[in-house]
Design an enzyme around this catalytic site. Structure first.
Site, PDB file in Angstrom:
ATOM      1  N   THR A 118       9.538  77.646 -40.772  1.00  0.00           N
ATOM      2  CA  THR A 118       9.979  78.039 -39.069  1.00  0.00           C
ATOM      3  C   THR A 118       8.441  76.907 -38.536  1.00  0.00           C
ATOM      4  O   THR A 118       7.176  77.288 -39.519  1.00  0.00           O
ATOM      5  CB  THR A 118       9.679  79.155 -38.699  1.00  0.00           C
ATOM      6  OG1 THR A 118       9.902  79.497 -37.721  1.00  0.00           O
ATOM      7  CG2 THR A 118       8.846  80.258 -39.069  1.00  0.00           C
ATOM      8  N   TYR A 142       6.808  87.645 -37.463  1.00  0.00           N
ATOM      9  CA  TYR A 142       8.374  86.941 -37.871  1.00  0.00           C
ATOM     10  C   TYR A 142       7.399  85.530 -38.589  1.00  0.00           C
ATOM     11  O   TYR A 142       7.406  84.897 -39.763  1.00  0.00           O
ATOM     12  CB  TYR A 142       9.192  86.119 -36.879  1.00  0.00           C
ATOM     13  CG  TYR A 142       9.940  84.810 -37.320  1.00  0.00           C
ATOM     14  CD1 TYR A 142      10.704  85.466 -38.764  1.00  0.00           C
ATOM     15  CD2 TYR A 142       9.793  84.110 -37.496  1.00  0.00           C
ATOM     16  CE1 TYR A 142      11.933  84.704 -38.790  1.00  0.00           C
ATOM     17  CE2 TYR A 142      10.359  83.016 -37.051  1.00  0.00           C
ATOM     18  CZ  TYR A 142      11.745  82.824 -38.467  1.00  0.00           C
ATOM     19  OH  TYR A 142      12.034  82.024 -38.995  1.00  0.00           O
ATOM     20  N   ARG A 222      10.091  72.503 -26.279  1.00  0.00           N
ATOM     21  CA  ARG A 222      10.680  72.575 -27.820  1.00  0.00           C
ATOM     22  C   ARG A 222      11.466  71.098 -28.543  1.00  0.00           C
ATOM     23  O   ARG A 222      12.366  70.353 -27.529  1.00  0.00           O
ATOM     24  CB  ARG A 222      11.762  73.540 -27.429  1.00  0.00           C
ATOM     25  CG  ARG A 222      11.071  74.841 -27.349  1.00  0.00           C
ATOM     26  CD  ARG A 222       9.990  75.230 -28.487  1.00  0.00           C
ATOM     27  NE  ARG A 222       9.227  76.529 -27.494  1.00  0.00           N
ATOM     28  CZ  ARG A 222       8.378  76.298 -27.193  1.00  0.00           C
ATOM     29  NH1 ARG A 222       7.803  75.883 -27.170  1.00  0.00           N
ATOM     30  NH2 ARG A 222       8.599  77.672 -26.997  1.00  0.00           N
TER      31      ARG A 222
HETATM   32  N1  UDP Z   1      13.481  80.388 -22.816  1.00  0.00           N
HETATM   33  C1  UDP Z   1      14.103  80.913 -22.061  1.00  0.00           C
HETATM   34  N2  UDP Z   1      15.056  81.323 -21.143  1.00  0.00           N
HETATM   35  C2  UDP Z   1      15.917  82.276 -22.272  1.00  0.00           C
HETATM   36  C3  UDP Z   1      15.685  82.270 -23.640  1.00  0.00           C
HETATM   37  C4  UDP Z   1      14.625  80.780 -23.971  1.00  0.00           C
HETATM   38  O1  UDP Z   1      13.975  80.443 -20.649  1.00  0.00           O
HETATM   39  O2  UDP Z   1      16.510  83.252 -22.436  1.00  0.00           O
HETATM   40  C5  UDP Z   1      12.755  79.323 -22.900  1.00  0.00           C
HETATM   41  C6  UDP Z   1      11.977  79.937 -23.981  1.00  0.00           C
HETATM   42  O3  UDP Z   1      10.915  80.644 -23.267  1.00  0.00           O
HETATM   43  C7  UDP Z   1      11.195  78.587 -24.755  1.00  0.00           C
HETATM   44  C8  UDP Z   1      12.437  77.750 -25.043  1.00  0.00           C
HETATM   45  O4  UDP Z   1      13.530  78.363 -24.729  1.00  0.00           O
HETATM   46  O5  UDP Z   1      10.336  78.417 -24.068  1.00  0.00           O
HETATM   47  C9  UDP Z   1      13.157  77.771 -26.422  1.00  0.00           C
HETATM   48  O6  UDP Z   1      13.279  79.782 -26.274  1.00  0.00           O
HETATM   49  P1  UDP Z   1      13.899  80.212 -27.875  1.00  0.00           P
HETATM   50  O7  UDP Z   1      14.182  81.481 -27.920  1.00  0.00           O
HETATM   51  O8  UDP Z   1      15.161  79.066 -27.630  1.00  0.00           O
HETATM   52  O9  UDP Z   1      13.124  79.438 -29.288  1.00  0.00           O
HETATM   53  P2  UDP Z   1      11.967  79.413 -29.801  1.00  0.00           P
HETATM   54  O10 UDP Z   1      11.208  78.550 -29.363  1.00  0.00           O
HETATM   55  O11 UDP Z   1      11.256  81.100 -28.617  1.00  0.00           O
HETATM   56  O12 UDP Z   1      11.685  79.731 -31.614  1.00  0.00           O
END
Ligand code: UDP
Length: 324
Positions: A118, A142, A222
């Protein structure tokens, strides 16, 4: 090739199983259905029920199935906030599970190992774009458990004359075009599944976690990759290993970054969505983008699906599930 897909009933494992079968390979699955689904098992795959932490369960597969060329591991716990609350469960499931699997696979003469890692192993990279040569620095249990597995795999494979491919995934989304498999979990924890649940009225408005980051619109950036593209990369990785090539660590992403607001704008192209601005979520780096040069040069891999494809296929899959 004959491939053992451990965790083949889960989200990424089931898509990899489908891509392997489409490419004409033979698939054996080991799964304990803790988060996987029986209906995700392809008709052409052979299923064993069992837990990878239980050596007899794993040995039984290799004793019944001669000639497994490659083992792929997907059977991990993957929820960051949960890993912070119950780290020992993550160490037990993720690290001990891989230890037992490696012990059994190497004892039964398996030559190649493909591992799901990851972007969380990179932690909070200062430059945003992650190269495989960057020094890993995870910031949650994790990511730590995945890094511990990466290191264990390296040492064991060197000692046992096996080769390995470690794939570091960025943000995975979407569903296979058959819509028979997809993202199906009791509690959604990632942006696109949560957005789709908001669209379908299964939850309230989507919360945007933080709008004051140092990015073009203040929300986090992302790198998103379609699960079928990601799964296909595993087929390429297994073929690469089966030719006796040397072990590698490879990022799987698209090398393009989207802010949370840009993701929401893509959702708006196919559905209405309500959202609001919320405070930052702990442990979120501002920008995480994969350098994908290595995936391209080593495996000839480039993703073919867009962010919109991920959103629309996942929406179609979820709609089908809701209407069942
Ligand atoms: N995010 C958000 N609202 C949500 C879930 C995620 O704004 O309900 C944002 C989170 O803060 C990050 C991005 O979306 O910036 C991707 O988050 P996710 O949990 O999907 O994946 P991560 O990159 O954390 O593994």
């Amino acid at each position: 090739m004959k491939v053992l897909v451990v965790g083949g009933a889960g989200y990424i494992g089931s898509h990899t199983q489908y891509e392997l079968i489409k490419a004409g390979h033979s698939v054996v699955i080991l799964d304990n259905f803790s988060t996987g689904h029986k209906e995700f098992i392809h008709d052409k795959a052979k299923l064993y029920y069992g837990d990878i932490r239980v050596k007899d369960d794993v040995d039984r597969v290799f004793e019944n199935e001669s000639g497994i060329d490659v083992v792929m591991h997907f059977a991990a716990k993957i929820v960051v906030p949960e890993s912070v609350k119950v780290p020992l469960e993550y160490y037990h499931n993720n690290v001990e599970g891989v230890r037992v699997l490696l012990e059994s696979a190497s004892a039964h003469g398996v030559k190649s190992f493909v591992f799901s890692s990851t972007a969380a192993v990179y932690g909070e990279p200062s430059k945003g774009v992650c190269e495989e040569t960057d020094i890993p620095a995870p910031i949650n249990p994790y990511g730590e458990t995945k890094l511990a597995c990466e290191r264990m795999i390296k040492w064991v494979c060197e000692a046992k004359n096996m080769n390995y491919m470690i794939f570091r995934y960025f943000n995975v989304a979407g569903s296979d075009e058959s819509l028979k498999i997809g993202y199906k979990r009791d509690i959604a924890t990632h942006l696109i599944p949560l957005a789709i649940e908001s669209v379908l009225g299964l939850r309230g408005p989507l919360s945007i976690f933080g709008s004051d980051y140092d990015t073009k619109d203040g929300t986090c950036v992302r790198d998103y990759i379609h699960v079928s593209d990601l799964a296909y990369a595993h087929v390429l990785g297994a073929l690469y290993l089966s030719k006796g090539n040397k072990s590698e660590i490879v990022n799987l992403g698209s090398s393009s970054g989207y802010t949370v607001l840009e993701v929401i704008n893509e959702v708006k192209k196919v559905a209405e969505i309500k959202y609001n601005l919320d405070c930052r979520r702990e442990g979120d780096p501002a920008i995480l983008i994969a350098s994908t040069k290595k995936a391209k040069s080593l495996l000839g891999f480039t993703p073919k699906y867009s962010l919109l494809d991920m959103i629309s296929s996942e929406l179609s899959f979820r709609k089908k599930q809701v209407n069942k």
